[in-house]
Scaffold this motif. Sequence first.
Motif, PDB file in Angstrom:
ATOM      1  N   ARG A   1      33.463  31.917  32.912  1.00 18.35           N
ATOM      2  CA  ARG A   1      33.543  31.833  34.368  1.00 18.35           C
ATOM      3  C   ARG A   1      34.665  30.922  34.847  1.00 18.35           C
ATOM      4  NH1 ARG A   1      29.542  33.855  37.463  1.00 18.35           N
ATOM      5  NH2 ARG A   1      27.695  34.705  36.439  1.00 18.35           N
ATOM      6  N   GLY A   2      35.381  30.307  33.924  1.00 18.35           N
ATOM      7  CA  GLY A   2      36.511  29.465  34.307  1.00 18.35           C
ATOM      8  C   GLY A   2      36.210  27.994  34.409  1.00 18.35           C
ATOM      9  N   GLY A   3      35.015  27.573  33.981  1.00 16.97           N
ATOM     10  CA  GLY A   3      34.687  26.142  34.015  1.00 16.97           C
ATOM     11  C   GLY A   3      34.722  25.583  35.425  1.00 16.97           C
ATOM     12  N   ASN A   4      35.349  24.406  35.579  1.00 17.09           N
ATOM     13  CA  ASN A   4      35.574  23.793  36.888  1.00 17.09           C
ATOM     14  C   ASN A   4      34.278  23.569  37.660  1.00 17.09           C
ATOM     15  OD1 ASN A   4      37.213  22.696  38.948  1.00 17.09           O
ATOM     16  ND2 ASN A   4      37.240  24.656  40.044  1.00 17.09           N
ATOM     17  N   GLY A   5      33.207  23.224  36.934  1.00 14.71           N
ATOM     18  CA  GLY A   5      31.945  22.981  37.611  1.00 14.71           C
ATOM     19  C   GLY A   5      31.361  24.215  38.271  1.00 14.71           C
ATOM     20  N   LEU A   6      31.893  25.387  37.909  1.00 15.84           N
ATOM     21  CA  LEU A   6      31.484  26.666  38.506  1.00 15.84           C
ATOM     22  C   LEU A   6      31.694  26.672  40.016  1.00 15.84           C
ATOM     23  CD1 LEU A   6      28.304  27.516  36.410  1.00 15.84           C
ATOM     24  CD2 LEU A   6      30.706  28.024  35.934  1.00 15.84           C
ATOM     25  N   LYS A   7      32.759  26.001  40.432  1.00 14.73           N
ATOM     26  CA  LYS A   7      33.138  25.997  41.842  1.00 14.73           C
ATOM     27  C   LYS A   7      34.226  27.037  42.068  1.00 14.73           C
ATOM     28  CE  LYS A   7      32.192  21.034  42.167  1.00 14.73           C
ATOM     29  NZ  LYS A   7      32.782  19.691  42.398  1.00 14.73           N
ATOM     30  N   GLY A   8      34.371  27.449  43.282  1.00  7.29           N
ATOM     31  CA  GLY A   8      35.385  28.451  43.586  1.00  7.29           C
ATOM     32  C   GLY A   8      34.862  29.858  43.332  1.00  7.29           C
ATOM     33  N   TYR A   9      35.698  30.843  43.609  1.00  5.32           N
ATOM     34  CA  TYR A   9      35.292  32.239  43.510  1.00  5.32           C
ATOM     35  C   TYR A   9      34.874  32.606  42.087  1.00  5.32           C
ATOM     36  CZ  TYR A   9      35.367  37.304  43.967  1.00  5.32           C
ATOM     37  OH  TYR A   9      35.018  38.636  43.966  1.00  5.32           O
ATOM     38  N   GLN A  10      33.759  33.305  41.977  1.00  2.00           N
ATOM     39  CA  GLN A  10      33.236  33.735  40.684  1.00  2.00           C
ATOM     40  C   GLN A  10      33.539  35.215  40.467  1.00  2.00           C
ATOM     41  OE1 GLN A  10      31.445  31.471  38.412  1.00  2.00           O
ATOM     42  NE2 GLN A  10      32.643  30.230  39.832  1.00  2.00           N
ATOM     43  N   PHE A  11      34.304  35.503  39.425  1.00  6.83           N
ATOM     44  CA  PHE A  11      34.653  36.883  39.116  1.00  6.83           C
ATOM     45  C   PHE A  11      33.482  37.604  38.447  1.00  6.83           C
ATOM     46  CE2 PHE A  11      38.876  34.839  39.129  1.00  6.83           C
ATOM     47  CZ  PHE A  11      39.501  35.645  40.081  1.00  6.83           C
ATOM     48  N   GLN A  12      33.498  38.912  38.563  1.00  8.83           N
ATOM     49  CA  GLN A  12      32.463  39.709  37.914  1.00  8.83           C
ATOM     50  C   GLN A  12      32.604  39.678  36.391  1.00  8.83           C
ATOM     51  OE1 GLN A  12      32.295  43.768  39.245  1.00  8.83           O
ATOM     52  NE2 GLN A  12      30.321  44.167  38.247  1.00  8.83           N
ATOM     53  N   TYR A  13      33.862  39.658  35.942  1.00 10.13           N
ATOM     54  CA  TYR A  13      34.161  39.595  34.517  1.00 10.13           C
ATOM     55  C   TYR A  13      34.903  38.285  34.240  1.00 10.13           C
ATOM     56  CZ  TYR A  13      33.301  44.494  35.544  1.00 10.13           C
ATOM     57  OH  TYR A  13      32.749  45.650  36.014  1.00 10.13           O
ATOM     58  N   ALA A  14      35.312  38.080  33.016  1.00 12.58           N
ATOM     59  CA  ALA A  14      35.937  36.809  32.643  1.00 12.58           C
ATOM     60  C   ALA A  14      37.384  36.758  33.107  1.00 12.58           C
ATOM     61  CB  ALA A  14      35.856  36.600  31.141  1.00 12.58           C
ATOM     62  N   GLY A  15      37.581  36.405  34.373  1.00 13.10           N
ATOM     63  CA  GLY A  15      38.922  36.235  34.913  1.00 13.10           C
ATOM     64  C   GLY A  15      39.367  37.296  35.893  1.00 13.10           C
ATOM     65  N   SER A  16      38.532  38.272  36.182  1.00 17.69           N
ATOM     66  CA  SER A  16      38.941  39.348  37.080  1.00 17.69           C
ATOM     67  C   SER A  16      37.724  40.134  37.553  1.00 17.69           C
ATOM     68  CB  SER A  16      39.921  40.290  36.383  1.00 17.69           C
ATOM     69  OG  SER A  16      40.304  41.368  37.229  1.00 17.69           O
ATOM     70  N   ASP A  17      37.892  40.797  38.693  1.00 14.36           N
ATOM     71  CA  ASP A  17      36.908  41.777  39.133  1.00 14.36           C
ATOM     72  C   ASP A  17      37.272  43.174  38.661  1.00 14.36           C
ATOM     73  OD1 ASP A  17      35.266  39.954  40.438  1.00 14.36           O
ATOM     74  OD2 ASP A  17      36.344  40.137  42.341  1.00 14.36           O
ATOM     75  N   HIS A  18      38.388  43.285  37.956  1.00 15.98           N
ATOM     76  CA  HIS A  18      38.864  44.565  37.442  1.00 15.98           C
ATOM     77  C   HIS A  18      38.860  44.511  35.921  1.00 15.98           C
ATOM     78  CE1 HIS A  18      40.026  45.559  41.536  1.00 15.98           C
ATOM     79  NE2 HIS A  18      40.651  44.390  41.602  1.00 15.98           N
ATOM     80  N   LEU A  19      37.944  45.216  35.309  1.00  9.97           N
ATOM     81  CA  LEU A  19      37.705  45.106  33.872  1.00  9.97           C
ATOM     82  C   LEU A  19      38.940  45.461  33.046  1.00  9.97           C
ATOM     83  CD1 LEU A  19      35.610  44.460  31.709  1.00  9.97           C
ATOM     84  CD2 LEU A  19      34.845  46.835  31.817  1.00  9.97           C
ATOM     85  N   ASP A  20      39.703  46.432  33.469  1.00 10.68           N
ATOM     86  CA  ASP A  20      40.882  46.861  32.706  1.00 10.68           C
ATOM     87  C   ASP A  20      41.893  45.731  32.505  1.00 10.68           C
ATOM     88  OD1 ASP A  20      40.079  49.465  32.236  1.00 10.68           O
ATOM     89  OD2 ASP A  20      40.954  50.213  34.092  1.00 10.68           O
ATOM     90  N   GLU A  21      41.915  44.774  33.416  1.00 13.63           N
ATOM     91  CA  GLU A  21      42.885  43.687  33.324  1.00 13.63           C
ATOM     92  C   GLU A  21      42.583  42.735  32.173  1.00 13.63           C
ATOM     93  OE1 GLU A  21      44.327  43.192  37.989  1.00 13.63           O
ATOM     94  OE2 GLU A  21      42.988  41.692  37.094  1.00 13.63           O
ATOM     95  N   VAL A  22      41.307  42.556  31.869  1.00 16.09           N
ATOM     96  CA  VAL A  22      40.930  41.479  30.943  1.00 16.09           C
ATOM     97  C   VAL A  22      40.183  41.941  29.701  1.00 16.09           C
ATOM     98  CG1 VAL A  22      40.881  39.719  32.757  1.00 16.09           C
ATOM     99  CG2 VAL A  22      38.808  41.051  32.273  1.00 16.09           C
TER     100      VAL A  22
END
Length: 285
Positions: free
Chosen positions: A179-200
């Motif tokens: 989820r990107g660490g950072n205390g789980l603050k900020g926008y949460q993506f559906q996948y690890a780093g993106s809302d678009h699965l093909d990217e990651v």
Amino acid sequence: MKKNVFNLILGSILCSFVLSCTINNETLFEKDFVFVKGATIEGAIQAEGYTKSPGFVAGKTVTIADFYMCDHEVTQKEFAQYYEGYEDRINQNEKAIGDNYPAYDVNWFDTFIYCNNRSIAEGRTPCYTISGSKNPKDWGKIPKDDDWKSWEDWFNVECDFSANGYRLPTHREWEYAARGGNGLKGYQFQYAGSDHLDEVAVWNTDVVAEVYTKKPNGLGIYDLNGNIEEWTFQRFGDYILYAGGYYFYKQPDAFALSWHYSGSFAVSPTFRNRQLGFRVVCTAD
């Protein structure tokens, strides 16, 4: 005057040398590792985006200590270096063989051998203890079946989370990093780093890919979704949880970070196949 100038020059040289050594030592360890700043998460994730979570839920407080996570799944070359006989095993598979492909056909117990052997070789304190020993040479043969009596000692492995050696992430550490660490603050993506699965993610294909073929998440970590699924250090009854989804899955929901904490993502610790591998972490000093 000349003496003062000489002392200044000498001091500068020594300072540069010490700084260089420090940087080089950090580079040697952190070359493929990303520092993940821990946090204490109270209750459910409070942020925008896809906040439904298997590990961070209302009514529970979870503390994640600082750790380093490898930015890629352990490769076949890396695994073979610290696990005798792997090359013979993997060469029986006709697909996806090569130094930069992730190691697969690896069970939970195999990962302990790799982690402790690598820790010992690099002068780190091993994390895992089986039958009172941290040396894999003392552990005997790896269990090969699902009979509890054959692998009880291995299943009850002890992990020293304060040690600086290599180990599997817990499931919550894995999700936190994904989820990107950072205390789980900020926008949460559906996948690890993106809302678009093909990217990651490498997905909806019939063969595993080399590491680093897709975009990393916000921390700079690759393949947390797709390619191969990853063992975690998380028991689920007599089974072990894994995470991430693998290359053959055809349903995007199977990769969502909200979906990885149930019995459907748990298998026997003796299980080996083409879809399951791992990555390592180290507790920060």
